[in-house]
Design a protein around this motif. Structure first.
Motif, mmCIF file in Angstrom:
data_model
loop_
_atom_site.group_PDB
_atom_site.id
_atom_site.type_symbol
_atom_site.label_atom_id
_atom_site.label_comp_id
_atom_site.label_asym_id
_atom_site.label_seq_id
_atom_site.Cartn_x
_atom_site.Cartn_y
_atom_site.Cartn_z
ATOM 1 N N ASP A 374 0.828 -1.212 0.000
ATOM 2 C CA ASP A 374 0.000 0.000 0.000
ATOM 3 C C ASP A 374 0.859 1.256 0.000
ATOM 4 O OD1 ASP A 374 1.058 -0.337 2.494
ATOM 5 O OD2 ASP A 374 -0.764 0.201 3.587
ATOM 6 N N ARG A 375 2.091 1.133 -0.494
ATOM 7 C CA ARG A 375 3.004 2.271 -0.463
ATOM 8 C C ARG A 375 3.399 2.690 -1.869
ATOM 9 N NH1 ARG A 375 6.836 0.280 4.600
ATOM 10 N NH2 ARG A 375 5.112 0.156 6.109
ATOM 11 N N LEU A 376 3.380 3.981 -2.076
ATOM 12 C CA LEU A 376 3.752 4.558 -3.365
ATOM 13 C C LEU A 376 5.246 4.871 -3.344
ATOM 14 C CD1 LEU A 376 2.892 5.798 -6.117
ATOM 15 C CD2 LEU A 376 2.516 7.956 -4.885
ATOM 16 N N ILE A 377 5.999 4.243 -4.257
ATOM 17 C CA ILE A 377 7.453 4.426 -4.305
ATOM 18 C C ILE A 377 7.808 5.475 -5.361
ATOM 19 C CG2 ILE A 377 9.676 3.303 -4.645
ATOM 20 C CD1 ILE A 377 8.194 2.201 -2.264
ATOM 21 N N ILE A 378 8.652 6.432 -4.968
ATOM 22 C CA ILE A 378 9.034 7.526 -5.863
ATOM 23 C C ILE A 378 10.551 7.676 -5.859
ATOM 24 C CG2 ILE A 378 8.752 9.974 -6.417
ATOM 25 C CD1 ILE A 378 6.238 9.892 -4.579
ATOM 26 N N GLN A 379 11.153 7.574 -7.036
ATOM 27 C CA GLN A 379 12.575 7.880 -7.201
ATOM 28 C C GLN A 379 12.673 9.360 -7.562
ATOM 29 O OE1 GLN A 379 14.673 5.434 -10.027
ATOM 30 N NE2 GLN A 379 16.596 6.536 -9.807
ATOM 31 N N TYR A 380 13.372 10.126 -6.732
ATOM 32 C CA TYR A 380 13.415 11.582 -6.909
ATOM 33 C C TYR A 380 14.870 12.050 -6.879
ATOM 34 C CZ TYR A 380 10.405 15.720 -7.127
ATOM 35 O OH TYR A 380 9.695 16.822 -7.544
ATOM 36 N N ASP A 381 15.634 11.563 -7.842
ATOM 37 C CA ASP A 381 17.054 11.922 -7.927
ATOM 38 C C ASP A 381 17.189 13.213 -8.722
ATOM 39 O OD1 ASP A 381 17.864 9.719 -6.492
ATOM 40 O OD2 ASP A 381 18.070 8.449 -8.262
ATOM 41 N N GLN A 382 17.366 14.303 -8.009
ATOM 42 C CA GLN A 382 17.488 15.615 -8.633
ATOM 43 C C GLN A 382 18.887 16.173 -8.394
ATOM 44 O OE1 GLN A 382 14.982 16.311 -10.477
ATOM 45 N NE2 GLN A 382 13.576 14.791 -9.613
ATOM 46 N N ARG A 383 19.183 17.282 -9.024
ATOM 47 C CA ARG A 383 20.503 17.887 -8.899
ATOM 48 C C ARG A 383 20.775 18.279 -7.448
ATOM 49 N NH1 ARG A 383 19.739 21.661 -12.065
ATOM 50 N NH2 ARG A 383 20.555 20.716 -13.984
ATOM 51 N N GLY A 384 21.785 17.643 -6.857
ATOM 52 C CA GLY A 384 22.204 17.996 -5.505
ATOM 53 C C GLY A 384 21.332 17.434 -4.401
ATOM 54 N N ALA A 385 20.291 16.653 -4.743
ATOM 55 C CA ALA A 385 19.392 16.164 -3.688
ATOM 56 C C ALA A 385 18.699 14.884 -4.139
ATOM 57 C CB ALA A 385 18.357 17.233 -3.333
ATOM 58 N N GLY A 386 19.460 13.806 -4.295
ATOM 59 C CA GLY A 386 18.869 12.539 -4.682
ATOM 60 C C GLY A 386 18.169 11.865 -3.521
ATOM 61 N N SER A 387 17.059 11.179 -3.807
ATOM 62 C CA SER A 387 16.343 10.459 -2.750
ATOM 63 C C SER A 387 15.379 9.457 -3.362
ATOM 64 C CB SER A 387 15.567 11.424 -1.844
ATOM 65 O OG SER A 387 14.510 12.045 -2.565
ATOM 66 N N VAL A 388 14.983 8.486 -2.549
ATOM 67 C CA VAL A 388 13.897 7.576 -2.873
ATOM 68 C C VAL A 388 12.995 7.551 -1.650
ATOM 69 C CG1 VAL A 388 15.226 5.554 -2.119
ATOM 70 C CG2 VAL A 388 13.256 5.257 -3.622
ATOM 71 N N MET A 389 11.686 7.511 -1.873
ATOM 72 C CA MET A 389 10.761 7.610 -0.751
ATOM 73 C C MET A 389 9.544 6.724 -0.963
ATOM 74 S SD MET A 389 9.234 11.422 -1.588
ATOM 75 C CE MET A 389 10.741 12.016 -2.339
ATOM 76 N N ALA A 390 8.866 6.418 0.151
ATOM 77 C CA ALA A 390 7.612 5.666 0.119
ATOM 78 C C ALA A 390 6.548 6.480 0.829
ATOM 79 C CB ALA A 390 7.777 4.307 0.779
ATOM 80 N N LEU A 391 5.408 6.668 0.172
ATOM 81 C CA LEU A 391 4.286 7.401 0.739
ATOM 82 C C LEU A 391 3.122 6.455 0.973
ATOM 83 C CD1 LEU A 391 6.074 9.709 -0.371
ATOM 84 C CD2 LEU A 391 3.986 10.858 -1.128
ATOM 85 N N ALA A 392 2.367 6.686 2.016
ATOM 86 C CA ALA A 392 1.175 5.887 2.283
ATOM 87 C C ALA A 392 0.152 6.135 1.182
ATOM 88 C CB ALA A 392 0.589 6.241 3.646
ATOM 89 N N GLY A 393 -0.319 5.066 0.558
ATOM 90 C CA GLY A 393 -1.251 5.221 -0.556
ATOM 91 C C GLY A 393 -2.537 5.914 -0.165
ATOM 92 N N LYS A 394 -3.007 5.689 1.046
ATOM 93 C CA LYS A 394 -4.291 6.267 1.476
ATOM 94 C C LYS A 394 -4.196 7.744 1.796
ATOM 95 C CE LYS A 394 -6.464 2.163 3.515
ATOM 96 N NZ LYS A 394 -7.024 1.589 4.764
ATOM 97 N N THR A 395 -3.063 8.176 2.371
ATOM 98 C CA THR A 395 -2.988 9.533 2.908
ATOM 99 C C THR A 395 -1.929 10.415 2.257
ATOM 100 O OG1 THR A 395 -1.392 8.881 4.612
ATOM 101 C CG2 THR A 395 -3.751 8.628 5.135
#
Length: 599
Positions: A374-395
Motif C-alpha cells: 500500500d506504499r507509493l514508491i518515488i525515485q526523486y534523484d534531482q541535482r544535488g538532492a537525490g532520494s527515494v521515498m515511500a508514501l502511504a497510498g491512502k494519505t
C-alpha cells in the motif's frame, strides 16, 4: 589622480569585455549558419554508409564504420549544444561587465560645466552622434546574437530525439522509458511462455488480499505500472494480437484523441485505462474505457499547495508529463514535471495531493511510479538532492525517505523478488543500488554506471542488468556482496530499458539497433538494425518480444538465439511510449491518439 587611474582601468576592462562580446556575437552567428547548413546527426556520409550497409548487410567492417561515424556525430551534437549554451552565457556576462564598468566610470567622473552654445565646437556633437550609432549597432548585434542562441537551441532540441537523449529523461521520457520493475522473467527455454500465477506470486512477492493490497492474482490479471506488474518488461496476458494496421483499421478496436500531450505509457486495471497529459499551464489525469475508448472522466490537477507558479523548462522530448502512473486497483497515482503528485479514486475524485518540490532537472522529470503493497514508491534523484521515498497510498504521508549520493537520474525504480527478499533497485550515476521497500534501508550497491542515466535496470534469476549510453552494459549478480558477471560497451542504450529472462537479455537502442545476449555469459547471439529510432522499451508478452519504433511500427520477434520476425504492424502514427497489455489486447499511446488493438 586616483579617480583618473581607476577610470582608465575600468575603461580598459570595459573595452576588453566589449571586444569579447563582439567576438562572441560573431561566433554565435557563424555557429547558427553552420547548424542550419549541416546537421551533425544527419550527415551525408552517414546516410551514404547506411545505404551501402542496406545493400550489403553482411559487411561487418562497413557496419563498424557506420557505428563509429554515428558515435562521432552524436558527440558532435552534444558538443554543439554545450557551445550554444556556453556562448550565450559568456555573451551575457561580458555585457554585464561592460555595463558595470561604464556605470562605475560614470560615478567616478566629475560633472563639468556646460559650455555655452555659441562656444561649442561641432566636432563634439558629431562625436556624440557617432558614439550613439556605434551603441545602436552594438545593441542590434547583441540582440541578433541572443535571438540566434535561442533559435539554435530550439533547432538542436528539435533534433535531440535523433541523438537519443532524454530527458529525455525522459523521459526522458520520455524520456519516460524507464521501468518500474519486478522479477517477471520466468519462462521455459523453448516457447518462453510465461508461467502462471505461481510465477506471478514470485514476481510480485507474497501479497495478501487485505484492504489496500492487490493480490497476486489481481496483479497478474492487470497492467498496473510502466512495463507491467512488477515492472520488469513482462506481461502475463494471453492471446495478444500480432497483426494490425492503423491506416486501414485492421484489428484497431478504437482510437481516442487525448486532449493534452504526454510521453507516459498507459496503465490498465480491469476495464479502465489511465493516462496523463500536461502543458505548461494545465495538467490532467484521464480514465478511458478499455472496451469502447470513451473518456470516462478527466480530472484537472490544480490548486495543490506548493505548486510552482511557472512550469519548469523541459526538453521537448520529455515534456511536462513523462512519468507513467501507477495503480493498486483502489486508487491511481500521477506525478508531473513540476513536482505535483496526486492520488485519485476510480471515479476521478481527488483523495490527496501535494507538491514534492520543483525538480532540479534540466531535461524534465521522467521517473515513473510504482506500488509496493500500500506504499507509493518515488525515485526523486534531482541535482544535488537525490532520494527515494515511500508514501502511504491512502494519505500521502511519508512512510520513509532515504537520501542518495547520486546525480540526476531519469530512470525509474524496479521492484523484484530475489527468492529471499523483496528488493527495490535504482540506477543513477555512479550507482546501481538496492533498498528494502519496507523501510528504505540500503541493501547493497555497486558502481557500474555513469552519465545521464535514462534506462532502468532489468532483472532475472539473480542478475541485474544496467546500461547507459557512453558508459557500459553491466550484468551484476546480486547479493550482500554483488559481483560483476560481464560487461560490454559495443551497443548501449540511452532511453529504452533492457528486457531480461533467465536465458536472454534483449536491448534496444534509440538509434534502432536491437541486440540479444546470453544473459549469464554476455555472448552476443544476434543484432538487428532498423532504419527508425526506438524509444519504447521492449516487452515480452505471450511468448514474443514486442519492439515499437518511433514511426509506430511494432516489430514482433521470437525470443531465440537467431533473429526471427513474427510480424511487423504499423500503428498509423508515431509513438515513443511503451505499450500496455490486457488479455487479447494491446494499448498504445501514439503521438496524438490512444489506440486499442485486438483481434
Amino acid at each position: 589622480m586616483k579617480n583618473l587611474g581607476e577610470r582608465r582601468i575600468l575603461h580598459t576592462i570595459a573595452m576588453i569585455s566589449a571586444a569579447f562580446a563582439v567576438i562572441m556575437c560573431v561566433l554565435i552567428i557563424v555557429n547558427y549558419i553552420q547548424v542550419k547548413r549541416a546537421d551533425p546527426l544527419n550527415a551525408v556520409s552517414l546516410k551514404i554508409l547506411g545505404e551501402k550497409l542496406q545493400a550489403d548487410p553482411g559487411d561487418e567492417q562497413l557496419r563498424q564504420e557506420v557505428r563509429t561515424l554515428d558515435l562521432l556525430a552524436r558527440k558532435a551534437f552534444f558538443t554543439t549544444q554545450w557551445q550554444v549554451r556556453m556562448g550565450g552565457y559568456l555573451l551575457f556576462f561580458s555585457l554585464l561587465i561592460v555595463v558595470i564598468c561604464l556605470k562605475a566610470i560614470e560615478l567616478r567622473t566629475k560633472i563639468t560645466p556646460v559650455i555655452p552654445e555659441e562656444e561649442r565646437n561641432d566636432f563634439w556633437s558629431e562625436q556624440k552622434i557617432n558614439r550613439r550609432w556605434v551603441g545602436y549597432t552594438g545593441i542590434t548585434l547583441v540582440a541578433i546574437s541572443l535571438a540566434l542562441v535561442f533559435l539554435t537551441h530550439r533547432e538542436l532540441a528539435g533534433n535531440a530525439g535523433n541523438a537519443g537523449n532524454a530527458n529525455n529523461a525522459g523521459n526522458a521520457n520520455n524520456a519516460n522509458n524507464a521501468g518500474n520493475a519486478g522479477d517477471a522473467g520466468n519462462a521455459n527455454n523453448e516457447g518462453m511462455q510465461v508461467k502462471g500465477a505461481d510465477s506471478v506470486s514470485k514476481a510480485v512477492g507474497k501479497v495478501t488480499d487485505m484492504e489496500g493490497f492487490p493480490s497476486a492474482k489481481e496483479l497478474a490479471a492487470n497492467f498496473p505500472s510502466f512495463r507491467g506488474p512488477g515492472g520488469n518488461g513482462v506481461a502475463f496476458q494471453k492471446n495478444i494480437p500480432t497483426s494490425w494496421d492503423g491506416k486501414s483499421g485492421k484489428n484497431i478496436k478504437w482510437k481516442t484523441a487525448i486532449p493534452l500531450p504526454g510521453f507516459n505509457s498507459p496503465v490498465i486495471w480491469n476495464d479502465r485505462v489511465f493516462i496523463t497529459g500536461a502543458s505548461e499551464t494545465s495538467r490532467e489525469v484521464y480514465c478511458v474505457d478499455l472496451n469502447s475508448g470513451k473518456i470516462l472522466w478527466s480530472t484537472p490537477v490544480k490548486e495543490i499547495p506548493g505548486t510552482p507558479e511557472k512550469a519548469p523548462s523541459v526538453n521537448r522530448e520529455t515534456g511536462q508529463s513523462a512519468p507513467t502512473m501507477t495503480t493498486d486497483g483502489r486508487r491511481v497515482y500521477a506525478i508531473f514535471a513540476n513536482g505535483d503528485l496526486i492520488a485519485l479514486d476510480f471515479d476521478g475524485k481527488k483523495i490527496w495531493s501535494k507538491n514534492l518540490g520543483l525538480p532540479a532537472n534540466h531535461y524534465g522529470h521522467s521517473s515513473s511510479l510504482i506500488m509496493y503493497h500500500d506504499r507509493l514508491i518515488i525515485q526523486y534523484d534531482q541535482r544535488g538532492a537525490g532520494s527515494v521515498m515511500a508514501l502511504a497510498g491512502k494519505t500521502g504521508e511519508v512512510v520513509w525517505k532515504t537520501s542518495r549520493s547520486v546525480k540526476i537520474s531519469w530512470a525509474s525504480p524496479v521492484l523484484v523478488n530475489t527468492g529471499k527478499r523483496m528488493e527495490l533497485i535504482l540506477a543513477a550515476d555512479p550507482l546501481v543500488a538496492s533498498y528494502d521497500p519496507a523501510d528504505g534501508k540500503e541493501l547493497w550497491k555497486m558502481e557500474c554506471i555513469s552519465g545521464e542515466v535514462g534506462p532502468s535496470v532489468a532483472y532475472a534469476d539473480g542478475v541485474v542488468f544496467s546500461v547507459n549510453d557512453y558508459a557500459k552494459l553491466a550484468a551484476v549478480e546480486i547479493g550482500e556482496s554483488p559481483k560483476l558477471l560481464w560487461e560490454d560497451n559495443e551497443f548501449l542504450s540511452d532511453i529504452p530499458s533492457p528486457l531480461a529472462t533467465g536465458k536472454y537479455l534483449f536491448m534496444a537502442t534509440s538509434y534502432g539497433t536491437v541486440v540479444c545476449y546470453d544473459a549469464r555469459k554476455g555472448t552476443k547471439y544476434w543484432t538487428h538494425e532498423y532504419d527508425t529510432p526506438i524509444y519504447a522499451s521492449p516487452m515480452l508478452a505471450d511468448g514474443k518480444v514486442f519492439l515499437l519504433d518511433k514511426k509506430g511500427i511494432m516489430h514482433i520477434v521470437k525470443p531465440d538465439q537467431t533473429f526471427a520476425v513474427v510480424s511487423e504492424c504499423p500503428l498509423g502514427e508515431g509513438s515513443v511510449c511503451t505499450p500496455a497489455f490486457a488479455d487479447g489486447k494491446i494499448v498504445i499511446r501514439g503521438d496524438r491518439n490512444l489506440y486499442c488493438i485486438g483481434k
